[in-house]
Design a protein around this motif. Structure first.
Motif, PDB file in Angstrom:
ATOM      1  N   GLY A   1      48.036   8.442  60.449  1.00 40.17           N
ATOM      2  CA  GLY A   1      46.638   8.848  60.463  1.00 40.17           C
ATOM      3  C   GLY A   1      45.685   7.737  60.871  1.00 40.17           C
ATOM      4  N   ASP A   2      44.712   8.083  61.704  1.00 37.53           N
ATOM      5  CA  ASP A   2      43.662   7.134  62.099  1.00 37.53           C
ATOM      6  C   ASP A   2      44.258   5.849  62.657  1.00 37.53           C
ATOM      7  N   ASN A   3      45.289   5.989  63.466  1.00 38.69           N
ATOM      8  CA  ASN A   3      46.017   4.834  63.985  1.00 38.69           C
ATOM      9  C   ASN A   3      46.435   5.136  65.424  1.00 38.69           C
ATOM     10  N   GLY A   4      45.994   4.307  66.351  1.00 40.45           N
ATOM     11  CA  GLY A   4      46.314   4.554  67.754  1.00 40.45           C
ATOM     12  C   GLY A   4      47.719   4.156  68.163  1.00 40.45           C
ATOM     13  N   PHE A   5      48.458   3.482  67.270  1.00 39.95           N
ATOM     14  CA  PHE A   5      49.779   2.978  67.646  1.00 39.95           C
ATOM     15  C   PHE A   5      50.774   4.089  67.991  1.00 39.95           C
ATOM     16  N   PRO A   6      50.916   5.136  67.166  1.00 41.57           N
ATOM     17  CA  PRO A   6      51.943   6.136  67.488  1.00 41.57           C
ATOM     18  C   PRO A   6      51.766   6.767  68.869  1.00 41.57           C
TER      19      PRO A   6
END
Length: 224
Positions: free
Chosen positions: A145-150
């Motif tokens: 959630g709220d993470n551009g990495f995936p």
């Protein structure tokens, strides 16, 4: 990354001095010195204001999806982590994995949320994929959630499983950064199978699942 230390200095010159002293000889990720400093950083800057104003777009440009949700301790820990990873060079992935395994849930969440701020973040894909399998919900949500990495770095099978796990655990799909761009026919088939299984068992179908199935996929193929 000079921007993070500047954020610390703007909030507490004393914390900035502590960070400078700690990074004079950066402790490498996974070492006892790093773990002590990482824990100590979590006890500092409590009550500091979250990023605001021009800080928000600057952090978003660096890969932080929701800067206003970052606390003072998370900013300080991220600054420490980025410098430690840079100093570690090629040993950073193994060191960060070791640090992750010996961290508590809040420390793990900070590591995951800060992945996009680290030098050559794609090196940490295995760590992120492992976090997607975590049974600790705050840790899972820190990567999903709220993470551009995936969306930027996870392979399609891992990303798709992460999305379905978010549905199953109740994390809103709106929190998955880049979901629309990463939605594929394979993901929609998996979501459709999951919906059919829930209906056949007489169980409630999460509303987010229908939203995923109704949304167009990345290549425009309609839902079967």
């Amino acid at each position: 990354m000079a921007f993070l230390p500047a954020l610390i200095a703007a909030r507490d010159p004393g914390c900035a001095a502590w960070l400078d002293a700690t990074l004079a000889a950066p402790p490498l990720p996974g070492t006892p010195a790093f773990m002590r400093a990482f824990a100590a950083a979590g006890r500092r800057l409590r009550g500091a204001p979250p990023p605001g104003g021009d800080e928000v777009p600057a952090l978003m440009a660096l890969g932080v999806a929701t800067p206003t949700a970052w606390s003072g301790p998370r900013l300080l820990r991220a600054a420490l982590l980025a410098a430690a990873v840079e100093a570690a060079g090629g040993t950073a992935p193994a060191g960060l994995t070791a640090a992750f395994r010996t961290s508590d849930s809040e420390e793990r969440a900070t590591i995951l949320q800060a992945l996009m701020l680290l030098p050559d973040p794609a090196r940490f894909t295995a760590l992120a994929a492992d976090a997607c399998r975590s049974s600790v919900q705050p840790v899972f949500e820190a990567i999903a959630g709220d993470n551009g990495f995936p969306a930027a770095h996870l392979a399609e099978p891992v990303f798709n499983q992460m999305v379905l796990k978010a549905v199953f655990t109740g994390m809103p799909l709106a929190r998955i950064v880049g979901l629309a761009e990463r939605t594929t026919p394979a993901l929609r088939r998996m979501a459709g199978d999951f919906r059919s299984e829930r209906r056949a068992a007489g169980r409630l179908v999460p509303a987010d699942l229908d939203l995923l199935l109704d949304a167009p996929s990345a290549d425009g193929i309609p839902t079967p």
